[in-house]
Design an enzyme around this catalytic site. Structure first.
Site, PDB file in Angstrom:
ATOM      1  N   TYR A 143       0.812  -1.208   0.000  1.00 40.47           N
ATOM      2  CA  TYR A 143       0.000   0.000   0.000  1.00 40.47           C
ATOM      3  C   TYR A 143       0.856   1.273   0.000  1.00 40.47           C
ATOM      4  O   TYR A 143       0.415   2.320  -0.459  1.00 40.47           O
ATOM      5  CB  TYR A 143      -0.938   0.035   1.207  1.00 40.47           C
ATOM      6  N   LYS A 192       3.389 -15.309   3.077  1.00 41.65           N
ATOM      7  CA  LYS A 192       3.402 -16.088   1.836  1.00 41.65           C
ATOM      8  C   LYS A 192       4.866 -16.406   1.517  1.00 41.65           C
ATOM      9  O   LYS A 192       5.392 -16.102   0.444  1.00 41.65           O
ATOM     10  CB  LYS A 192       2.736 -15.302   0.701  1.00 41.65           C
ATOM     11  N   ASP A 224      -3.111 -17.986   2.124  1.00 44.13           N
ATOM     12  CA  ASP A 224      -4.246 -18.645   1.482  1.00 44.13           C
ATOM     13  C   ASP A 224      -4.821 -19.729   2.384  1.00 44.13           C
ATOM     14  O   ASP A 224      -6.046 -19.896   2.486  1.00 44.13           O
ATOM     15  CB  ASP A 224      -3.856 -19.213   0.107  1.00 44.13           C
ATOM     16  N   ASP A 248      -5.555  -6.611   5.832  1.00 43.35           N
ATOM     17  CA  ASP A 248      -6.746  -5.919   5.355  1.00 43.35           C
ATOM     18  C   ASP A 248      -7.796  -6.940   4.929  1.00 43.35           C
ATOM     19  O   ASP A 248      -8.976  -6.849   5.293  1.00 43.35           O
ATOM     20  CB  ASP A 248      -6.358  -5.011   4.185  1.00 43.35           C
ATOM     21  N   ASP A 252     -11.274  -8.450   7.376  1.00 43.16           N
ATOM     22  CA  ASP A 252     -12.648  -8.347   6.879  1.00 43.16           C
ATOM     23  C   ASP A 252     -13.310  -9.717   6.834  1.00 43.16           C
ATOM     24  O   ASP A 252     -14.508  -9.853   7.112  1.00 43.16           O
ATOM     25  CB  ASP A 252     -12.667  -7.709   5.492  1.00 43.16           C
TER      26      ASP A 252
END
Length: 359
Positions: A143, A192, A224, A248, A252
Site C-alpha cells: 500500500y 506467503k 491462502d 486488510d 474483513d
C-alpha cells in the site's frame, strides 16, 4: 483529581456521525459512573473535509489529533468521491493520518456472541468459541510502496512495490506476541513465504523473536491457508499477526464470522498509549440519515480505547457486559435482526446500552 483526557472526535462521512454520537453518550455515562473526565473536540476528515476544506486531511484536524490523548473516528468515504483524483480521495486521508500519527498497527477483535450465531453464514457449531484478534501492520507493504506505470513489451504495465524492513516487522510482531501473552498465548504469523521475499524476511524476524516469548505457542500459516482455516476452524485462532494487505483482507473475512461487520471494533496504535479507534465498517451512505445504523462497533471501539490507551479496564468490562446484556435480551438493529420488522434504530440501541452500563 482525575486527569482530563482529550478526545479528538471525527465523525467523518455517511453514518459516521450517527454512530459516533452514540459512542459519546456511552463515554459520558462512564464519566458519571467512574469519575472520568473527557474533553471532546470535533474535526473534519474524509469526504466532508474535501467538500468544505478542499483536502481529506486538513492541517487543523491533524493538529487536533496530535494534541489529543486518543482519536474516535466514525467512517469516511462514499461513491460521491470515488472518481476524485488520488489526492482528493477520503482513503488517501486515512493513509496520511496513519503515517502522520505513527500508527503502525491495527488491532481488530472478532468475538462471536452466542446469541448472534444465527446471524452468521457459518454453522453455529463451527463458530463455537470463536474469539480472535487480527494484528495488521499498517504503514508498510504494497500500500505504501512505489507505484508507477510504464510501457512494456505487451503494452502498458502497472507496478506496485511491496517493501518491508526488519524494524517494521519487529515492532508489529513484538506487539502481537505481547497481546497473545495477555490472552490464550497462541500466535499465528501469516505470510506467503513460499513465494514472496518480503514474507521470507517476515518469517525470519518472527523466528528470531519467538524465543523471547517461550510461553507463547507460535504457528506459521500461509495466507491462502489462513483464509481457508478462518472458515474451517475459527475458534482455533487466538492472535493473528500479518502484513498490511493480508491483514486488510483477513480482518474483513474474520469480521463476517460475527454475522455483521457492524459489530466489530478496531484500534490503530503506534508507540506508547496513543491510539485511533474506529468501527471496522464503512460509511454506508445508502443508509445514512435514516437512523438505522448499528452503533455497537463504535461503542465497542470505546471499550477498546479504555483498555489500550487509558487502562480503564473496569469501564471497558462494563461496556462490553452492557452490549452483551442488550443483545441477550433480543434487541437488534436491522443488520443483525432475523425479523427486520422488529429491528430498532441507532439511537434506541445506544440508549439501551447506556442504560445497561453499571459498575
Amino acid at each position: 483529581m482525575t486527569d482530563v483526557k482529550k478526545i479528538a472526535v471525527i465523525g467523518g462521512d455517511g453514518i459516521g456521525p450517527e454512530v459516533v454520537a452514540e459512542a459519546i453518550k456511552v463515554m459520558k455515562k462512564t464519566e458519571e459512573l467512574f469519575g472520568y473526565q473527557f474533553e471532546f473536540e470535533h474535526g473534519l476528515f474524509g469526504g466532508i473535509a474535501i467538500d468544505e476544506k478542499g483536502t481529506p486531511l486538513p492541517q487543523e484536524t491533524l493538529d487536533l489529533c496530535k494534541g489529543a490523548d486518543a482519536v474516535l473516528l466514525g467512517a469516511v468515504g462514499g461513491p460521491k468521491w470515488d472518481n476524485n483524483p488520488k489526492e482528493l480521495r477520503p482513503e488517501t486521508g486515512l493513509l496520511g493520518i496513519r503515517k502522520a500519527l505513527g500508527l503502525f498497527s491495527n488491532i481488530r477483535p472478532a468475538n462471536v456472541f452466542d446469541c448472534l450465531k444465527d446471524a452468521s453464514t457459518l454453522k453455529p457449531e463451527v463458530l463455537e468459541g470463536t474469539d480472535l484478534i487480527v494484528v495488521r501492520e499498517l504503514t508498510g507493504g504494497i500500500y505504501f510502496g512505489e507505484k508507477f506505470r510504464r510501457e512494456g513489451a505487451q503494452g502498458e504495465e502497472a507496478v506496485d512495490t511491496c517493501v518491508y524492513n526488519v524494524t517494521e516487522v519487529e515492532r508489529i510482531v513484538r506487539q502481537a506476541f505481547d497481546i497473545a501473552r495477555t490472552r490464550r498465548k497462541k500466535l499465528a504469523s501469516v505470510d506467503k513465504a513460499n513465494v514472496l521475499e518480503t514474507s521470507r524476511l517476515w518469517r525470519e524476524v518472527v523466528n528470531r523473536i519467538a524465543p523471547e516469548y517461550p510461553d507463547v505457542e507460535l504457528e506459521h500459516v500461509l495466507v491462502d491457508n489462513c483464509a481457508m482455516q478462518l472458515l474451517r476452524r475459527p475458534a482455533s485462532f487466538d492472535v493473528i499477526v500479518t502484513e498490511n494487505m493480508f491483514g486488510d483482507i483477513l480482518s474483513d473475512e474474520a469480521a463476517m464470522l460475527t454475522g455483521s461487520i457492524g459489530m466489530l471494533s478496531s484500534a490503530s496504535l503506534g508507540e506508547g498509549a496513543f491510539g485511533l479507534y474506529e468501527p471496522v465498517h464503512g460509511s454506508a451512505p445508502d443508509i445514512a440519515g435514516q437512523g438505522i445504523s448499528n452503533p455497537i462497533a463504535t461503542i465497542l471501539s470505546v471499550a477498546l480505547m479504555y483498555r489500550l490507551t487509558f487502562g480503564y479496564h473496569e469501564a471497558a468490562d462494563a461496556i462490553e457486559r452492557a452490549v452483551k446484556e442488550v443483545l441477550d435480551a433480543g434487541h437488534r438493529t436491522g443488520d443483525i435482526a432475523v425479523d427486520k420488522s422488529k429491528a430498532i434504530g441507532t439511537v434506541a440501541m445506544g440508549d439501551l446500552i447506556v442504560n445497561a452500563i453499571r459498575k
